[in-house]
Design an enzyme around this catalytic site. Structure first.
Site, PDB file in Angstrom:
ATOM      1  N   GLU A 107      42.506  49.362  28.083  1.00 19.66           N
ATOM      2  CA  GLU A 107      44.018  49.334  28.095  1.00 19.66           C
ATOM      3  C   GLU A 107      44.533  48.239  26.917  1.00 19.66           C
ATOM      4  OE1 GLU A 107      44.598  50.010  33.039  1.00 19.66           O
ATOM      5  OE2 GLU A 107      44.141  47.920  32.227  1.00 19.66           O
ATOM      6  N   CYS A 121      48.942  43.441  23.118  1.00 14.88           N
ATOM      7  CA  CYS A 121      47.847  42.954  23.524  1.00 14.88           C
ATOM      8  C   CYS A 121      46.622  44.045  23.362  1.00 14.88           C
ATOM      9  CB  CYS A 121      47.904  42.211  24.872  1.00 14.88           C
ATOM     10  SG  CYS A 121      46.408  41.748  25.595  1.00 14.88           S
ATOM     11  N   CYS A 128      33.601  44.086  29.491  1.00 10.37           N
ATOM     12  CA  CYS A 128      33.344  42.580  28.708  1.00 10.37           C
ATOM     13  C   CYS A 128      31.809  42.298  29.520  1.00 10.37           C
ATOM     14  CB  CYS A 128      34.319  41.795  29.111  1.00 10.37           C
ATOM     15  SG  CYS A 128      34.132  40.126  28.351  1.00 10.37           S
ATOM     16  N   CYS A 135      38.352  37.022  36.045  1.00  9.65           N
ATOM     17  CA  CYS A 135      39.011  38.099  35.290  1.00  9.65           C
ATOM     18  C   CYS A 135      38.554  39.328  35.869  1.00  9.65           C
ATOM     19  CB  CYS A 135      38.478  38.000  33.785  1.00  9.65           C
ATOM     20  SG  CYS A 135      39.026  39.209  32.614  1.00  9.65           S
TER      21      CYS A 135
HETATM   22  N1  SAH Z   1      37.635  37.319  25.915  1.00  9.22           N
HETATM   23  C1  SAH Z   1      38.696  36.703  25.546  1.00  9.22           C
HETATM   24  C2  SAH Z   1      40.024  37.466  25.655  1.00  9.22           C
HETATM   25  C3  SAH Z   1      40.123  37.418  27.347  1.00  9.22           C
HETATM   26  S1  SAH Z   1      41.820  37.843  28.028  1.00  9.22           S
HETATM   27  C4  SAH Z   1      38.915  35.343  26.007  1.00  9.22           C
HETATM   28  O1  SAH Z   1      38.248  35.000  26.802  1.00  9.22           O
HETATM   29  O2  SAH Z   1      39.680  34.551  25.558  1.00  9.22           O
HETATM   30  C5  SAH Z   1      43.052  36.554  27.539  1.00  9.22           C
HETATM   31  C6  SAH Z   1      43.331  35.361  28.325  1.00  9.22           C
HETATM   32  O3  SAH Z   1      43.526  35.494  29.695  1.00  9.22           O
HETATM   33  C7  SAH Z   1      42.039  34.527  28.444  1.00  9.22           C
HETATM   34  O4  SAH Z   1      42.310  33.212  28.203  1.00  9.22           O
HETATM   35  C8  SAH Z   1      41.267  34.653  29.899  1.00  9.22           C
HETATM   36  O5  SAH Z   1      40.657  33.780  30.350  1.00  9.22           O
HETATM   37  C9  SAH Z   1      42.566  34.964  30.696  1.00  9.22           C
HETATM   38  N2  SAH Z   1      42.721  35.349  31.868  1.00  9.22           N
HETATM   39  C10 SAH Z   1      41.522  36.178  32.270  1.00  9.22           C
HETATM   40  N3  SAH Z   1      41.797  36.557  33.597  1.00  9.22           N
HETATM   41  C11 SAH Z   1      42.961  35.965  34.018  1.00  9.22           C
HETATM   42  C12 SAH Z   1      43.757  35.911  35.172  1.00  9.22           C
HETATM   43  N4  SAH Z   1      43.169  36.535  36.413  1.00  9.22           N
HETATM   44  N5  SAH Z   1      45.060  35.470  35.274  1.00  9.22           N
HETATM   45  C13 SAH Z   1      45.232  34.668  34.040  1.00  9.22           C
HETATM   46  N6  SAH Z   1      44.629  34.641  33.110  1.00  9.22           N
HETATM   47  C14 SAH Z   1      43.469  35.360  32.763  1.00  9.22           C
END
Ligand code: SAH
Length: 372
Positions: A107, A121, A128, A135
């Site tokens: 996505e 994004c 992952c 997440c």
């Molecule tokens: N693997 C990368 C990109 C992840 S997504 C990383 O870990 O940074 C981008 C951001 O969204 C990250 O900071 C992640 O921790 C956050 N994130 C993940 N799940 C989330 C959720 N359910 N609510 C809010 N932010 C979330």
């Protein structure tokens, strides 16, 4: 081979990957098969990345016959095929589900900030392996790395849509599915494609890579000396709390991570963004805020507080807004720079951490990164 990839120009890289997808060894083999002069490859590349044409047939600088021949053998400008698109009720967020050539799906999300900024994004992996407890992508497990053009073409899709009414992608964030630094070479190659002034032409400063905190890759990234922004998913200021929800912390503990951040800042003099998702009763007390503030060492450390977005599996609750603002106040009083993020696209599960292709098999959930 991957390291040679870093030496290629963005155009060469793009042509090689597209030629490969059409069954050729590389761009040179494609050119030989069709008797193409170098400027023809440039026209192809420019059509796809700068002029943002729909398909090969629409690259008007190429002879019709060549367009037909390339199309017939499956040469395509897009490594990702749109499956479905969803729009949030406020019209500001659009989520696309894309299919890759092998059936895997990822996505990507367009966020339109009142016409001022159009941020896309994008995903760097199908699934992952890092299994962060909060997440959705992490809960479903890892499938595979994306190639540079599979990453780039997610941005191309939204750029094409925006171009229809004369608009542009202004920012790219690697905050979709996957851990960008676990697919470092392809992500940096995608950055080169996004940045290429002869192609897509997006400035480094408009690109942000977000990482779970892979220390060795933060060092590599610092050495690359790009102007690309770095965001670190911190989410906790103590090892006990961070390890309880982010398994990666058992491999790279906080002290080691923060040392890498200091080395990065010393080398690049660039700001680092710390992502901190607010989870009720887990990491959101005033004490947690004070501990976090102690780790923020000056103007180049910036905290982004992210309201938690619900995910299908997690038995976790987000902090309520009053707690988030109180937490921000404690940080501010202690001298830390802080922003409270506004979630976008929650109603279509397009917000941070909610991306998960519906079709992504749960069977992969057993596959996890080597973190022990
Ligand atoms: N693997 C990368 C990109 C992840 S997504 C990383 O870990 O940074 C981008 C951001 O969204 C990250 O900071 C992640 O921790 C956050 N994130 C993940 N799940 C989330 C959720 N359910 N609510 C809010 N932010 C979330």
């Amino acid at each position: 081979m991957l390291h040679l990839g870093v030496m290629r120009s963005p155009q060469q890289l793009w042509v090689d990957e597209k030629a490969h997808r059409a069954g050729y060894a590389d761009g040179a083999a494609l050119a030989a098969a069709h008797g193409l002069k170098p400027y023809r490859l440039e026209q192809l590349y420019r059509g796809a990345t700068k002029e943002l044409v729909e398909d090969v047939g629409a690259i008007s600088t190429l002879p019709l016959e060549l367009r037909g021949a390339l199309g017939a053998e499956g040469f395509t400008l897009d490594d990702v095929a749109l499956v479905t698109v969803q729009h949030s009720s406020d019209g500001q967020t659009t989520k696309g589900l894309f299919r890759l050539h092998d059936g895997n799906e990822v996505e990507a999300v367009l966020m339109e900030h009142h016409g001022e900024r159009n941020t896309v994004c994008i995903s760097s992996q199908a699934g992952c392996a890092y299994a962060c407890a909060f997440c959705a992508t992490g809960q479903a497990g890892f499938t595979r790395n994306l190639t540079a053009t599979e990453i780039f073409d997610q941005a191309r899709y939204f750029a094409k849509q925006l171009a229809r009414d004369g608009r542009k992608v202004t920012n790219i964030v690697f905050m979709g599915m996957g851990e960008p630094f676990a697919n470092y070479d392809a992500v940096m190659a995608a950055v080169a494609l996004l940045n290429d002034p002869k192609g897509f032409g997006l400035g480094h400063r408009h690109i942000t890579i977000s990482t779970v905190g892979l220390v060795d890759k933060i060092d590599l990234f610092a050495e690359a000396q790009t102007q690309v922004n770095l965001a670190i998913s911190l989410h906790a200021a103590s090892d006990a709390t961070r390890s309880s929800m982010m398994p990666v912390n058992r491999k790279f503990a906080l002290a080691e991570l923060m040392d890498a951040v200091e080395r990065y800042i010393a080398k690049t003099k660039r700001k680092v963004f710390f992502e901190y998702v607010m989870l009720a009763g887990i990491n959101d007390s005033d004490g947690d805020a004070r501990e976090l503030a102690r780790r923020m060492k000056g103007p180049l450390y910036h905290v982004n507080l992210i309201p938690y977005n619900s995910t299908p599996d997690a038995a976790i609750r987000g902090s309520d807004p009053a707690r988030i603002w109180a937490f921000a106040k404690v940080l501010e009083t202690a001298g830390a720079a802080v922003t409270v993020r506004t979630p976008m696209g929650r109603d279509i599960a397009a917000a941070c951490g909610q991306l998960r292709a519906e079709t992504q098999p749960k069977a992969h959930a057993g596959e996890r990164a080597e973190i022990a």
